[in-house]
Design a protein around this motif. Sequence first.
Motif, PDB file in Angstrom:
ATOM      1  N   TYR A 191      44.140  33.149  36.589  1.00  0.00           N
ATOM      2  CA  TYR A 191      44.504  34.454  37.151  1.00  0.00           C
ATOM      3  C   TYR A 191      43.355  35.410  36.895  1.00  0.00           C
ATOM      4  O   TYR A 191      43.010  35.686  35.745  1.00  0.00           O
ATOM      5  N   THR A 192      42.752  35.938  37.956  1.00  0.00           N
ATOM      6  CA  THR A 192      41.557  36.772  37.781  1.00  0.00           C
ATOM      7  C   THR A 192      41.861  38.138  37.193  1.00  0.00           C
ATOM      8  O   THR A 192      40.997  38.752  36.577  1.00  0.00           O
ATOM      9  N   GLY A 193      43.131  38.648  37.351  1.00  0.00           N
ATOM     10  CA  GLY A 193      43.346  40.070  37.106  1.00  0.00           C
ATOM     11  C   GLY A 193      42.411  40.851  38.020  1.00  0.00           C
ATOM     12  O   GLY A 193      42.013  40.376  39.090  1.00  0.00           O
ATOM     13  N   ASP A 194      42.054  42.064  37.643  1.00  0.00           N
ATOM     14  CA  ASP A 194      41.021  42.813  38.366  1.00  0.00           C
ATOM     15  C   ASP A 194      39.678  42.378  37.798  1.00  0.00           C
ATOM     16  O   ASP A 194      39.467  42.446  36.573  1.00  0.00           O
ATOM     17  N   THR A 195      38.771  41.961  38.654  1.00  0.00           N
ATOM     18  CA  THR A 195      37.547  41.329  38.173  1.00  0.00           C
ATOM     19  C   THR A 195      36.314  41.944  38.811  1.00  0.00           C
ATOM     20  O   THR A 195      36.361  42.415  39.948  1.00  0.00           O
ATOM     21  N   CYS A 196      35.207  41.943  38.057  1.00  0.00           N
ATOM     22  CA  CYS A 196      33.953  42.536  38.535  1.00  0.00           C
ATOM     23  C   CYS A 196      32.785  41.677  38.068  1.00  0.00           C
ATOM     24  O   CYS A 196      32.486  41.623  36.869  1.00  0.00           O
ATOM     25  N   VAL A 197      32.138  41.001  39.011  1.00  0.00           N
ATOM     26  CA  VAL A 197      31.009  40.131  38.678  1.00  0.00           C
ATOM     27  C   VAL A 197      29.770  40.920  38.261  1.00  0.00           C
ATOM     28  O   VAL A 197      29.186  40.643  37.210  1.00  0.00           O
ATOM     29  N   PRO A 198      29.308  41.923  39.041  1.00  0.00           N
ATOM     30  CA  PRO A 198      28.061  42.605  38.669  1.00  0.00           C
ATOM     31  C   PRO A 198      28.244  43.539  37.483  1.00  0.00           C
ATOM     32  O   PRO A 198      29.349  44.022  37.219  1.00  0.00           O
ATOM     33  N   TYR A 208      33.721  33.580  33.525  1.00  0.00           N
ATOM     34  CA  TYR A 208      34.752  32.736  34.118  1.00  0.00           C
ATOM     35  C   TYR A 208      34.769  31.363  33.452  1.00  0.00           C
ATOM     36  O   TYR A 208      33.763  30.925  32.887  1.00  0.00           O
ATOM     37  N   PRO A 209      35.891  30.659  33.533  1.00  0.00           N
ATOM     38  CA  PRO A 209      35.926  29.301  32.992  1.00  0.00           C
ATOM     39  C   PRO A 209      35.116  28.349  33.860  1.00  0.00           C
ATOM     40  O   PRO A 209      34.788  28.648  35.009  1.00  0.00           O
ATOM     41  N   ASP A 210      34.798  27.212  33.298  1.00  0.00           N
ATOM     42  CA  ASP A 210      34.174  26.163  34.100  1.00  0.00           C
ATOM     43  C   ASP A 210      35.204  25.605  35.072  1.00  0.00           C
ATOM     44  O   ASP A 210      36.383  25.495  34.755  1.00  0.00           O
ATOM     45  N   GLY A 211      34.761  25.258  36.261  1.00  0.00           N
ATOM     46  CA  GLY A 211      35.649  24.654  37.231  1.00  0.00           C
ATOM     47  C   GLY A 211      35.689  23.149  37.061  1.00  0.00           C
ATOM     48  O   GLY A 211      34.953  22.586  36.237  1.00  0.00           O
ATOM     49  N   PRO A 212      36.540  22.472  37.804  1.00  0.00           N
ATOM     50  CA  PRO A 212      37.457  23.075  38.771  1.00  0.00           C
ATOM     51  C   PRO A 212      38.764  23.518  38.131  1.00  0.00           C
ATOM     52  O   PRO A 212      39.085  23.131  37.017  1.00  0.00           O
ATOM     53  N   VAL A 213      39.506  24.371  38.872  1.00  0.00           N
ATOM     54  CA  VAL A 213      40.874  24.705  38.509  1.00  0.00           C
ATOM     55  C   VAL A 213      41.773  24.211  39.639  1.00  0.00           C
ATOM     56  O   VAL A 213      41.302  23.963  40.755  1.00  0.00           O
ATOM     57  N   VAL A 215      44.765  25.916  40.555  1.00  0.00           N
ATOM     58  CA  VAL A 215      45.307  27.092  41.243  1.00  0.00           C
ATOM     59  C   VAL A 215      44.495  28.316  40.830  1.00  0.00           C
ATOM     60  O   VAL A 215      44.259  28.538  39.635  1.00  0.00           O
ATOM     61  N   LEU A 216      44.085  29.115  41.802  1.00  0.00           N
ATOM     62  CA  LEU A 216      43.382  30.370  41.553  1.00  0.00           C
ATOM     63  C   LEU A 216      44.234  31.510  42.095  1.00  0.00           C
ATOM     64  O   LEU A 216      44.483  31.579  43.300  1.00  0.00           O
ATOM     65  N   ILE A 217      44.721  32.381  41.199  1.00  0.00           N
ATOM     66  CA  ILE A 217      45.452  33.584  41.600  1.00  0.00           C
ATOM     67  C   ILE A 217      44.422  34.694  41.678  1.00  0.00           C
ATOM     68  O   ILE A 217      43.925  35.189  40.656  1.00  0.00           O
ATOM     69  N   LEU A 218      44.069  35.108  42.880  1.00  0.00           N
ATOM     70  CA  LEU A 218      42.861  35.893  43.143  1.00  0.00           C
ATOM     71  C   LEU A 218      43.184  37.298  43.617  1.00  0.00           C
ATOM     72  O   LEU A 218      43.903  37.489  44.603  1.00  0.00           O
ATOM     73  N   GLU A 219      42.643  38.292  42.925  1.00  0.00           N
ATOM     74  CA  GLU A 219      42.781  39.677  43.390  1.00  0.00           C
ATOM     75  C   GLU A 219      42.014  39.871  44.686  1.00  0.00           C
ATOM     76  O   GLU A 219      41.002  39.208  44.938  1.00  0.00           O
ATOM     77  N   SER A 409      34.900  43.141  42.195  1.00  0.00           N
ATOM     78  CA  SER A 409      34.008  42.264  42.944  1.00  0.00           C
ATOM     79  C   SER A 409      34.207  42.476  44.432  1.00  0.00           C
ATOM     80  O   SER A 409      35.346  42.639  44.898  1.00  0.00           O
ATOM     81  N   ASN A 410      33.101  42.476  45.192  1.00  0.00           N
ATOM     82  CA  ASN A 410      33.244  42.588  46.634  1.00  0.00           C
ATOM     83  C   ASN A 410      33.694  41.250  47.218  1.00  0.00           C
ATOM     84  O   ASN A 410      33.802  40.243  46.518  1.00  0.00           O
ATOM     85  N   ARG A 411      33.957  41.235  48.505  1.00  0.00           N
ATOM     86  CA  ARG A 411      34.603  40.065  49.076  1.00  0.00           C
ATOM     87  C   ARG A 411      33.707  38.828  49.053  1.00  0.00           C
ATOM     88  O   ARG A 411      34.195  37.706  48.901  1.00  0.00           O
ATOM     89  N   GLU A 412      32.394  39.002  49.183  1.00  0.00           N
ATOM     90  CA  GLU A 412      31.500  37.851  49.101  1.00  0.00           C
ATOM     91  C   GLU A 412      31.477  37.283  47.683  1.00  0.00           C
ATOM     92  O   GLU A 412      31.382  36.066  47.490  1.00  0.00           O
ATOM     93  N   GLU A 413      31.570  38.145  46.686  1.00  0.00           N
ATOM     94  CA  GLU A 413      31.623  37.680  45.297  1.00  0.00           C
ATOM     95  C   GLU A 413      32.935  36.941  45.018  1.00  0.00           C
ATOM     96  O   GLU A 413      32.954  35.971  44.247  1.00  0.00           O
ATOM     97  N   LEU A 414      34.013  37.374  45.644  1.00  0.00           N
ATOM     98  CA  LEU A 414      35.281  36.661  45.506  1.00  0.00           C
ATOM     99  C   LEU A 414      35.206  35.280  46.155  1.00  0.00           C
ATOM    100  O   LEU A 414      35.728  34.300  45.616  1.00  0.00           O
ATOM    101  N   ILE A 415      34.544  35.211  47.304  1.00  0.00           N
ATOM    102  CA  ILE A 415      34.363  33.915  47.956  1.00  0.00           C
ATOM    103  C   ILE A 415      33.508  32.994  47.082  1.00  0.00           C
ATOM    104  O   ILE A 415      33.780  31.790  46.953  1.00  0.00           O
ATOM    105  N   GLU A 416      32.477  33.544  46.448  1.00  0.00           N
ATOM    106  CA  GLU A 416      31.635  32.755  45.554  1.00  0.00           C
ATOM    107  C   GLU A 416      32.436  32.225  44.366  1.00  0.00           C
ATOM    108  O   GLU A 416      32.176  31.127  43.863  1.00  0.00           O
ATOM    109  N   LEU A 417      33.419  33.008  43.922  1.00  0.00           N
ATOM    110  CA  LEU A 417      34.260  32.557  42.816  1.00  0.00           C
ATOM    111  C   LEU A 417      35.111  31.359  43.246  1.00  0.00           C
ATOM    112  O   LEU A 417      35.295  30.403  42.474  1.00  0.00           O
ATOM    113  N   VAL A 418      35.619  31.406  44.479  1.00  0.00           N
ATOM    114  CA  VAL A 418      36.363  30.259  45.002  1.00  0.00           C
ATOM    115  C   VAL A 418      35.451  29.029  45.047  1.00  0.00           C
ATOM    116  O   VAL A 418      35.848  27.923  44.648  1.00  0.00           O
ATOM    117  N   LYS A 419      34.222  29.222  45.504  1.00  0.00           N
ATOM    118  CA  LYS A 419      33.263  28.118  45.559  1.00  0.00           C
ATOM    119  C   LYS A 419      33.004  27.548  44.178  1.00  0.00           C
ATOM    120  O   LYS A 419      32.908  26.327  43.993  1.00  0.00           O
TER     121      LYS A 419
END
Length: 466
Positions: A191-198, A208-213, A215-219, A409-419
Amino acid sequence: MKQSDIEIEEIFQFMIDIVFTIIGGGQEIGANCYHLDIDGTGIILDAGLHPQKNGAEAIPNLSLLNDLQSDFALISHAHTDHIGALPYLIQQFPYLKIFTSPQTRDLAEVMLHNSLAITQKDIIDCDPLPKYTHEQVDLLTESINPLIYNQLFALQGYRGSNEVKVTFFDAGHILGSAGILLENESVRVFYTGDTCVPKQSLLAGADYPDGPVDVLILESTAGATDSLAKRGEEAKCLAKSINKIIEKGGSILIPIFALGKFQETLTLLNTLMDKGSIPHVDIYTSGMAREISDIYDLHRYNTKRIKKDFCIKEIPQLPIIQDELLTAKYFQIPSIVLASSGMMIEGTTSFALAQRWLREKNFGIFFVGYVDPLTPANAVLTGDEGNLQQRFGSKIACEVETFRLTSHSNREELIELVKRLKPKLVILVHGEPDGIEWLGKEILTRFPKTKVQVPELGKKVTFCYG
């Protein structure tokens, strides 16, 4: 996001039983509260108030928990939309064990007392919600169990078949914010909660934890926003606009949240002054924001602070005095006023100041964070004349600007987190419909093996044995 736009599967195949339920929040920003049943252990993720609603409507639908096994409450951070309903949750389920980071525990005392003062007048007559007291808040905060970042801790509920291991990761959003990893021998849920990469002005960004997971509960807060400008570029734009107002002899009002956004913005302004990017002018701040800053300073050595020896309290500040709110020197001498709330909610300092500020042609109102479309702040930001007249009784004469100094995190950073985490399933929460829709479609396009779910309030997403 419309369900027709996404491939929906009600049942997902894992090795153990998991059920995820939206109790509040979900497809909106506010009243965040989620229930996760992992093989019989019931875990509540966050318990927030909705900032734009009053009374019982501001609280998550806690009645949805009546038929669910609940053993623990894990709070991701101390913003009111994630922690403000905790007293009501504990009143109804007093046996719950609460876990937060140590920093969130310290901030909770300030935030919950303030929340009580603001909301209790609306809730006192609401049945069946009982009134709670400052003494009860003290007892509640004393009962919180602190869990430091990267410390593995095992939980097992009354009906739980196996231990659930919990790890908090620094989410980079505000002091004490945490992403929460829940795992056992068969499944991993993050669960990311509110998250900020930069990194921001004070905080160094998320871990962040090492992947894979599984289920990702993503803000999804910034899901509707195009890739944001770099923070340094936005800071330069802010400095240029501040200089423009000050050169005209005006002052700048920055509507701001006392927790997080205040400390980051005040630090940025101090840095700009030290570099000579803007002149040294008086900065006016409120007592609650300074109290929170003291907690930031207290924890500067045990968090990812960029400059650990730097103390926010050392930045010169003058107090905003309520009795002198509309007659203070910032109306005569160029100054910067950091006033809550960030949304200019009626009855707050920023709202009261805006009623005069809007009429001052040489002045400026600068927004530095998210603005909810239904708030008075949005009427100012968009120049909605009808709404302005109704709320403030005035048109706009001053300069109004917005700067993307986000703590999400902006939307591209959220996509990178999924990756990075490679989840089998992404559950999108904490976002507006446009942002959720963009993220959902993008995830399905870029990661065709990943499923996406956008649960409605009270709807269960079930994972079960194959």
